[in-house]
Each structure stands twice: as structure tokens, then as C-alpha cells.
Design an enzyme around this catalytic site. Structure first.
Site, mmCIF file in Angstrom:
data_model
loop_
_atom_site.group_PDB
_atom_site.id
_atom_site.type_symbol
_atom_site.label_atom_id
_atom_site.label_comp_id
_atom_site.label_asym_id
_atom_site.label_seq_id
_atom_site.Cartn_x
_atom_site.Cartn_y
_atom_site.Cartn_z
ATOM 1 N N TYR A 127 0.719 -1.407 0.015
ATOM 2 C CA TYR A 127 -0.183 -0.016 0.053
ATOM 3 C C TYR A 127 0.907 1.166 0.013
ATOM 4 O O TYR A 127 1.764 1.244 0.653
ATOM 5 C CB TYR A 127 -0.847 0.286 1.297
ATOM 6 C CG TYR A 127 -2.051 -1.052 1.417
ATOM 7 C CD1 TYR A 127 -2.949 -1.054 0.534
ATOM 8 C CD2 TYR A 127 -1.982 -1.789 2.486
ATOM 9 C CE1 TYR A 127 -3.951 -1.794 0.860
ATOM 10 C CE2 TYR A 127 -2.886 -2.722 2.697
ATOM 11 C CZ TYR A 127 -4.154 -2.623 1.836
ATOM 12 O OH TYR A 127 -4.880 -3.658 1.652
ATOM 13 N N ARG A 149 -4.747 7.997 -8.744
ATOM 14 C CA ARG A 149 -4.099 7.005 -8.179
ATOM 15 C C ARG A 149 -4.655 5.536 -8.790
ATOM 16 O O ARG A 149 -5.834 5.709 -9.223
ATOM 17 C CB ARG A 149 -3.876 6.793 -6.730
ATOM 18 C CG ARG A 149 -5.149 6.334 -6.010
ATOM 19 C CD ARG A 149 -5.116 6.319 -4.689
ATOM 20 N NE ARG A 149 -4.089 5.242 -3.974
ATOM 21 C CZ ARG A 149 -4.868 4.070 -3.562
ATOM 22 N NH1 ARG A 149 -6.112 3.851 -3.443
ATOM 23 N NH2 ARG A 149 -4.143 3.175 -3.199
ATOM 24 N N ASN A 190 -5.503 1.399 -8.141
ATOM 25 C CA ASN A 190 -5.688 0.587 -7.190
ATOM 26 C C ASN A 190 -6.150 -0.843 -7.843
ATOM 27 O O ASN A 190 -6.184 -0.724 -9.153
ATOM 28 C CB ASN A 190 -6.825 1.016 -5.989
ATOM 29 C CG ASN A 190 -6.950 -0.153 -4.802
ATOM 30 O OD1 ASN A 190 -5.788 -0.673 -4.508
ATOM 31 N ND2 ASN A 190 -7.702 0.045 -3.973
ATOM 32 N N GLU A 237 -8.452 -0.085 -10.823
ATOM 33 C CA GLU A 237 -9.239 1.107 -10.537
ATOM 34 C C GLU A 237 -8.363 2.257 -10.695
ATOM 35 O O GLU A 237 -7.433 2.334 -10.060
ATOM 36 C CB GLU A 237 -9.787 0.958 -9.034
ATOM 37 C CG GLU A 237 -10.653 0.115 -8.807
ATOM 38 C CD GLU A 237 -11.060 0.001 -7.136
ATOM 39 O OE1 GLU A 237 -11.773 -0.817 -6.912
ATOM 40 O OE2 GLU A 237 -10.520 0.726 -6.490
ATOM 41 N N TYR A 256 -7.418 -10.348 1.617
ATOM 42 C CA TYR A 256 -8.261 -9.250 1.113
ATOM 43 C C TYR A 256 -8.602 -8.913 -0.282
ATOM 44 O O TYR A 256 -9.589 -8.769 -0.455
ATOM 45 C CB TYR A 256 -7.567 -7.927 1.955
ATOM 46 C CG TYR A 256 -8.306 -6.766 1.638
ATOM 47 C CD1 TYR A 256 -9.688 -6.328 2.254
ATOM 48 C CD2 TYR A 256 -7.833 -5.704 0.935
ATOM 49 C CE1 TYR A 256 -10.262 -5.395 2.065
ATOM 50 C CE2 TYR A 256 -8.507 -4.532 0.625
ATOM 51 C CZ TYR A 256 -9.725 -4.696 1.306
ATOM 52 O OH TYR A 256 -10.363 -3.173 1.169
#
Lengths: 200, 346, 315
Positions: free
Chosen positions: B37, B223, B225, B265, B316
Site C-alpha cells: 500500500y 491513483r 488500485n 481501479e 483481502y
């Protein structure tokens, strides 16, 4: 039954720090079952909190009515359930002015719904005090059918509306006043983990 | 540039596919051979010609089909689009942003004429023509946010800024990575991110929030993801998890290349003028493993990233159960050669 | 910080001390709209010194034809307002930042109560226009010493929700009465001198209002003070901060890059690490926590100053 201590969890899970008297300011109080003891403790700390208080009690099998009535609240009422107390509670919120403190004591389900109602009425969250007493049963929303199952004490549990087997998350919606339940066997239908009692 | 809009589906028979150009412009999210992350925000001020970063709101070959899929999802569950009452102004701000951007960036597809508050909007790909009064919601068939997001690819959240925090108070969410708008609406930045593992300890959300609170008008950020999805399915909502969940277990060595998709994303963030809210479009791009490995750099890198990802993150991201099959498939495309920096193909 | 060159298209005296300025795009282009409570930063090239002051926008947030501000002349200040009053002429081009709002309305409120002291009326002038457009319930209380000094009078709508309190006329603002009986969901906004903001906070606390619904914006110009030196850790360079200059301005003059946004100690953008500190940082910001202040490891160069031996910054 003392104040419940919950184990630390994610940031969306509500915490119930306990009731602290704010003096003789306007107050709405909602107590459910053993939550009555929290109000009695509050009044013992500072009896003047009752001077301008509107106290509604939902006994839920816990008979503390006489002791609560004796606290000398400006107004005292009993109601057999949260649902039957709702209109009275809404009216109290509608009549309230800024500077009112809301004291809530009882189960997570009652507190969650009452907080959601108060926020919708415009009460700032900082004006709401909560203390958890009694059952640690949860009010669960099924993310699939949106139905709410009350008094969930086991994980996983059956959604009382759509019948899916749901696991109990700590993710909590203040707006709905409910925790999130998600299908536990979505990927492997029928393979369900062993049922456990919910822990605080 | 003419876009050939695909007639394709994101459910049932899954006829979704990327053209060769569609694969080349896929926003591959890894700029190095490992992943953790990070806030990884950069200005959203254009980008490589033809890339999804070039235009303010990217319109691609999947536009018409994605909007059709959204309409199907909304017809089954209108709660995927909600706006708390105080967010209507932000909805208008966002409608304006999208209409102005699209009509300027794609004049052959979209047209906006404004005469004061009397607006005239034409969306050629979807065959929509609408005259309405700006800031008067009764002149649109639905609320302003719903109206424009039924015509804009990606999920969209509108975040109210107050008390030094951001609040998820409106959104159109039909292609999400496993979160429920109906449940999360009204939550603040830390609450709606509460279920994300690890990132809280890393202070990622504290830093990101600090940045976002100072986001300025006219200076949007973006950004990337990512997650993994079995089948090119947009509606991977928790609401329908019991319906699409079983598909996750259908991945096998013989079909993993075609069935397993990398889901990226492209998140952009915009300060809105009248409401001071932030618009947060989350645009979803899908690419199958077999298409991805046609770019040798991506094949090598994806193998390394997925192989070295901590278990907690694989869990996750929802692909832990399929990781061995995915790695077996990708391994032959990783010859151990070094990869070039950056996300673009060599 | 994005900014644009705008032409001064109107200058109007509102009171002996307060002047209104209007800025428009030289080509007539529409400017970005904003929300009530937003400010812009105006650049003032003044005899070799580049000053940047933040001013609340007072014009209609939904009208992009121009931006308007009202500037009160502070003769004891650092010279920015004096520059606006004495050097700026119609037709001048000035560099104006994009609007930023650190004092926005809480649009969930069921009622908005605005309390202004003196020149603190400015952010509310734009908010009133926004509230009128959104048809939201409000009341505004404007306190001034005298009618002559009350520059806002000319700009306020004649509306029963607008209450003017002129202390010279014996009509003082009664905060207890204002906060005493407001419906649930009311938010209060105060802008003016620090004393007024403290008084609202005290009255609110006495009447049981949570802090989170009492919003305020202090009119924070960088305070003047004794000159001091800072050392930059990376280069060893020493920068002197003059008595009427902020640390941020001195750094900019020395061509040291520091990010900034509000220049009033509120937004946190210019937060700078302190490498070593032998002396006392005079924290004037509203950003750092009490612990951060006490530790003297961070400084907000837009408003804060220093007294003592040496201050070394992580720059």
C-alpha cells in the site's frame, strides 16, 4: 450487571464509553433493561442531571421502574418496547433545542437505533452519551436482502428474512444502527464453519 | 479517433473482451516488481496520448456496454445509487464537471450548450438528448448525480468535507470491489476504510486524508488500485456475493488464463466548486491473464508481484484460494529477466 | 497553488477604513465558482517585497464574472492592506489564487447562525448568497462599534434574519440569547476578533453546545514581531526574518521552496520540520496540536515566529 467491556476492534465498530453527568441541562434519557442501572449510577453521581430530564424506560424483563421513577426526572415514562417508545422519543427530539444531552443505556441494538434517530433529528454526535449494559446480542443487517435480524448471539447465524447463513462482521453503520452480516458460504455453498457464541 | 463500442456483457455469458488496442492501453498498476500500500497520488493532468490517463474522464470501447450493465444492476437494486439530502449541490457540481469535460474532450460524442441555467446535453453513444434547468432537479428524470453517473463509466462517490474529515455521503456504486454503498453511506474516511487490513498501521489513511483535505479546485489527483476478479464481472458487490461467489471456485489450470482477470481501479479526485465536496470516481478496467501476458513486461512483473504478496493482502484482495493456479499459469511467462521501470509496455 | 492574473475592475470605499475591490479576467472569461466562506490569496509586489495576503471572497459564489474582496486598512500591520489601499488602481493586473474554503457551511445543518465582528463579516457575505440560493434557514448577527465603521452595512441584504448590533448605540450582541434556544441541527459560524470567537465558545460550552457545531475563522494575518534568523539544515544558509515579514515570506524572498495554501495558519500545508531549536517558537497557527507545539519539532512558517539563540529548519 456492570458496564460491558468490549475488546478493541476496527474503527467503524462503536464504543460505549459510559455515562458522565452534564449537570442540570436539558436531557433525554432512554434506558433499556439493565441499562436502568446506568441511569441510577448516573443520578447517584449527580442528582441534578434529572432536573430537566425526560426519561423513557423499556423494562425488557428487568424491573427497575420504581427505582427510576423515584429519581425525580421532569418526565418519566415506561414503554414495553423500543418500537412502542419510538414516537414518544421522536417527539422529544423534535421538541429539543441545542444544548440537550442524550443519555442512552442498554443493548447495542437499542443504542444503535436510538443514535441513528437522534442524528437524523440533528443532534450532534458529541451530545450523545452511551453505556452498554446487558445482552451483547447484535442487531445485524443482511447485506444481501437488507433485512435486519435482532438479538443475534451466534456466528454464523441464519438471516431471519432470506435464510442465508451470515457471518457477523464488526463493520457497523451508524445510519442503519446495525452490524453487517455477509453470506459465509457464498463461494462454497453448504460448507459453513462451526457456530460460536459471540464474544464481547 | 473513432471508438468502436463493443456489444458485450459483464454477466451470464460474459462476452466482454478487450481489443488489441484495448490491451495495450490497459492501466497496468504495478510500476515495480513488488506491491505494498502507498498513497501513490499524482496530478491528474493528462497523460500519454491514447492512455486512460489522457482525458479527464476516459471513454473507451466498453462505454455503452458498461452503461447497459449499470442499468441492469440498478433495475434490480436501486439502493446502489444513493445521495443524502445535503449532497444534491455536490451532485450538480459533478454533473457540470462531467458534462463540460466530456463535451470538450470528446466533441464528436458529447455536446453541451449552456444558456445561463438552461442546459442542453447530447450524448450520442447512448442516444440521449436532454434539456434541463441547472440546479433544478425537477427538470431531470432523476437526481443530478444519478443522471450523470448513468452516463459515466466507473463507480462514483461524493465526499462531503467537514470536521477535518471526509464523509461518504453520496454515490453510484455498481462495479465495486466488495463494499456496500448502502451500508457505508454516511461514514467518514476512517470508518469506510475500517475493514482494509494493514493500511491503518502504516498510516496510509492519515496521510491520504491530509492530502485530500487540501485538494484544490482545478488540480485533480489520481491513483491506481487493483484487485482480482474471476470472469469479467462488474457487479462484484457484497449484495450479490452469494450469486457470484461460486464462480470464484471455477478457476482451474485449463481456464485460468481466460477466466482470471486483473481488475484495476483508476481513482481520480476532484474538488467541486459550489459544494466544496470531493468527487471520487473509481473507474474499473478489466484484463484477462491471457491478454495481459501478451505484454512480456506485464507477464513477468505480475508473476513476481502476486507470488510475493503477503497472505493477508491476497486474502483481502479475494484471490488467495486461486493463487497457486494463477502462479502456475504465470510462471512460464517470467524468465527472470529484469523489468523496466514504470507501468507502460516496453 | 494555481493562480491567474486578473484585472482590477472596481474599487469602492465602503467605510473610512474598508475598501471593496473587484477582479475580472482581462479577456472576460468566467472564473471558477466557489462556496461561501472561501478565500483567495492576493499577490502584492511591493517595492521588491512580494506579499501574499488571504482575503475572503464576498461576491456571489455562483457568479463567475468576477471576484470581490473587502480590505480593511491596518496601519499597524505588515503593509499588505496599506498597499491595497494606496497602490492599487483600476485596471491593474494582480495575481489571484484559486479559491480555497477552510470555513465552509455544514450543508447538513437545519439552521445556520452566523456571528460576525467587524471586518469578520466578509465570509458571510458570500455565504448569505449561497444560503439564499439553497433556501436554507439562517440568522446573521453583525457586531460593530459604530455605524460609520460598519463597512458590511452597505453589503448586507435588508432581511429580517439579519441583525445588526452597534455597541455605540447601546445595542450590544447578547450571545446567551442567540445560543439559548436554537433548534437541533443548528450550526454556528463565528468570524471576527479572537475575543469574539472565545466568547461564543464560552457561551456555547455553558449552554451545552458541542464544539463541533461551533465553527470559527480567525482573521489571521501573520503577526509582526522582533526580527530573527533561521538556519536551513540542507544548505546551512541563514535567512533573516524582518519585523513586518512572515517566516514564509522571508523564505520565499530567499528563493526557498515551501508549499502553502491559506497563509493563515489553518490549512497545514506549509508545516515544516524543526531540526534544532534553542529558544522558543511563537506558535500562532491553528493547525499543530498542543503536544506538537510543546515539542518544538514543527513550525508553521506562514504565521509563527521565533525568539532565542538558533532555529534550524528541515529545509
Amino acid at each position: 450487571m456492570p458496564r460491558t467491556e468490549f475488546s478493541p476492534s476496527i474503527t467503524s465498530r462503536p464504543v460505549y464509553p459510559g455515562l458522565t453527568p452534564q449537570g442540570a441541562t436539558p436531557a433525554i434519557m432512554l434506558a433499556e433493561g439493565p441499562g436502568a442501572e446506568a441511569i441510577l449510577d448516573l443520578a447517584a453521581l449527580d442528582a441534578s442531571v434529572m432536573d430537566l430530564a425526560h426519561l423513557i424506560y423499556i423494562p425488557a424483563g428487568h424491573d427497575a421502574g420504581l427505582r427510576l421513577a423515584a429519581l425525580g426526572a421532569k418526565m418519566y415514562r415506561e414503554a414495553p418496547s423500543y418500537a412502542s417508545a419510538l414516537e414518544r422519543y421522536r417527539k422529544a427530539l423534535a421538541d429539543a433545542r441545542m444544548g440537550t444531552t442524550l443519555y442512552l443505556a442498554g443493548s447495542e441494538g437499542m443504542i444503535g437505533q436510538a443514535v441513528a434517530e437522534a442524528l437524523a433529528a440533528g443532534l450532534p454526535p458529541e451530545a450523545i452519551q452511551t453505556e452498554h449494559r446487558g445482552t451483547i446480542a447484535r442487531r445485524m443487517q443482511c447485506v444481501h436482502c437488507k433485512g435486519v435480524t435482532e438479538n443475534v448471539t451466534i456466528d454464523p447465524f441464519l438471516c431471519s428474512h432470506c435464510g442465508l447463513t451470515l457471518f457477523v462482521r464488526d463493520h457497523f453503520s451508524r445510519r442503519l444502527g446495525a452490524f453487517q452480516g455477509v453470506c459465509v458460504d457464498a463461494e462454497t455453498p453448504g460448507i459453513v464453519p462451526e457456530v460460536q457464541e459471540i464474544k464481547p | 479517433m473513432t471508438i468502436q463500442f463493443h456489444d458485450e456483457t459483464f454477466r451470464d455469458d460474459y462476452t466482454f473482451h478487450n481489443s488489441p488496442e484495448g490491451i495495450r492501453r490497459f492501466p497496468f498498476p504495478f510500476d515495480q516488481d513488488s506491491y505494498m500500500y502507498s498513497v501513490n497520488l499524482e496530478p491528474h493532468a493528462g497523460g500519454k496520448a491514447g492512455s486512460p490517463f489522457e482525458k479527464r474522464f476516459d471513454v473507451d470501447e466498453h462505454y455503452v456496454a458498461e452503461m447497459r450493465d449499470r442499468a441492469i444492476t440498478l433495475a434490480e437494486d436501486p439502493l446502489r445509487c444513493q445521495s443524502l439530502p445535503h449532497m444534491e449541490l455536490a451532485g450538480w457540481d459533478f454533473l457540470e464537471l462531467v458534462m463540460v469535460s466530456k463535451s470538450e474532450d470528446y466533441p464528436e460524442l458529447f455536446m453541451l450548450n449552456r444558456d445561463g441555467d438552461r442546459w442542453h446535453w447530447i450524448n450520442r453513444p447512448l442516444g440521449i438528448e436532454q434539456r434541463f434547468t441547472f440546479l433544478d432537479a425537477t427538470t431531470l428524470p432523476c437526481g443530478p448525480m444519478e443522471y450523470i453517473t448513468r452516463q459515466t463509466q466507473g463507480d462514483h462517490a461524493l465526499l462531503d468535507q467537514r470536521d477535518g474529515n471526509l464523509w461518504m455521503d453520496a454515490g453510484m456504486v455498481t462495479s465495486q470491489a466488495d463494499w456496500s454503498l448502502d451500508f457505508d453511506i454516511g461514514m467518514n474516511f476512517f470508518e469506510w476504510h475500517a475493514p482494509v487490513p494493514k493500511a491503518h498501521e502504516l498510516g496510509v489513511f492519515q496521510r491520504a486524508l491530509k492530502f485530500l483535505l487540501n485538494l484544490q479546485q482545478g488540480a485533480p489527483s489520481r491513483r491506481l488500485n487493483w484487485t482480482m476478479t474471476v470472469n469479467p464481472r462488474l457487479d462484484t458487490s457484497p449484495e450479490n456475493y452469494h450469486k457470484w461467489g461460486p464462480e470464484k471456485r471455477t478457476v482451474a489450470p485449463g481456464n485460468v488464463g481466460a477466466k482470471q482477470y486483473l481488475r484495476v481501479e483508476l481513482q481520480t479526485l476532484w474538488r467541486l466548486p459550489r459544494s466544496n465536496a470531493i468527487a471520487f470516481p473509481i473507474r474499473c478496467y478489466l484484463c484477462s491473464l491471457e491478454d495481459l501476458v501478451t505484454v512480456p513486461k506485464w507477464g513477468r512483473r505480475l508473476h513476481r508481484v502476486l507470488r510475493d504478496l503477503p497472505d493477508e493482502l491476497a486474502e483481502y484482495k479475494g484471490f488467495a484460494v486461486n493463487r497457486p493456479v494463477i502462479l502456475d499459469y504465470l510462471a512460464p511467462f517470467d524468465d527472470g529477466a529484469p523489468t523496466s521501470p514504470g507501468i507502460f509496455p516496453d | 497553488m494555481t493562480s491567474r492574473l486578473l484585472r482590477v475592475s472596481a474599487i469602492e470605499t465602503l467605510s473610512p477604513l474598508v475598501t471593496r475591490f473587484r477582479f475580472e479576467d482581462p479577456e472576460g472569461a468566467l472564473l471558477p465558482l466557489f462556496s461561501g466562506g472561501a478565500h483567495v490569496v492576493v499577490e502584492m509586489p511591493d517595492a521588491g517585497v512580494l506579499r501574499r495576503n488571504a482575503y475572503s471572497l464576498i461576491s456571489d459564489p455562483m457568479d463567475g464574472s468576477g471576484y470581490e474582496i473587502a480590505v480593511r486598512r491596518e496601519d499597524g500591520g505588515r503593509g499588505g492592506s496599506r498597499f491595497m489601499h494606496t497602490k492599487v488602481a483600476l485596471g491593474d493586473l494582480m495575481r489571484i489564487s484559486a479559491p480555497v474554503n477552510l470555513f465552509s457551511l455544514d450543508l447538513r445543518a437545519k439552521k445556520h447562525v452566523m456571528i460576525a465582528g467587524g471586518i469578520g463579516i466578509t465570509p458571510f457575505l458570500a455565504q448569505l448568497k449561497q444560503l439564499a440560493r439553497l433556501q436554507m434557514p439562517f440568522e446573521l448577527h453583525y457586531a460593530a462599534r459604530s455605524r460609520a465603521e460598519a463597512a458590511g452595512l452597505a453589503l448586507l441584504p435588508a432581511s429580517p434574519q439579519v441583525h445588526v448590533h452597534v455597541s455605540e448605540e447601546g445595542n450590544r450582541m447578547d450571545l446567551g440569547a442567540i445560543l439559548g434556544s436554537q433548534p437541533l441541527g443548528t450550526h454556528v459560524y463565528t468570524c471576527g476578533p479572537e475575543g469574539l470567537i472565545e466568547a461564543v465558545a464560552e457561551t456555547g460550552a455553558r449552554l451545552g453546545w458541542p464544539k463541533t457545531v461551533l465553527h470559527s475563522e480567525v482573521f489571521m494575518a501573520p503577526p509582526p514581531g522582533a526580527p530573527f534568523d533561521v538556519t536551513l539544515a540542507k544548505t546551512g544558509k541563514v535567512v533573516t526574518v524582518g519585523p513586518h515579514q512572515s517566516l514564509l515570506e522571508a523564505l520565499e524572498q530567499a528563493e526557498v521552496e515551501v508549499e502553502w495554501m491559506c497563509r493563515g495558519g489553518a490549512c497545514g500545508r506549509c508545516e515544516t520540520g524543526v531540526h534544532a531549536c534553542h529558544g522558543t517558537i511563537e506558535h500562532h497557527d491553528h493547525w499543530l496540536s498542543d503536544d506538537e507545539r510543546a515539542s518544538q519539532t514543527k513550525i508553521m512558517p506562514c504565521v509563527s515566529r521565533f525568539t532565542g539563540e538558533t532555529l534550524v529548519l528541515d529545509l
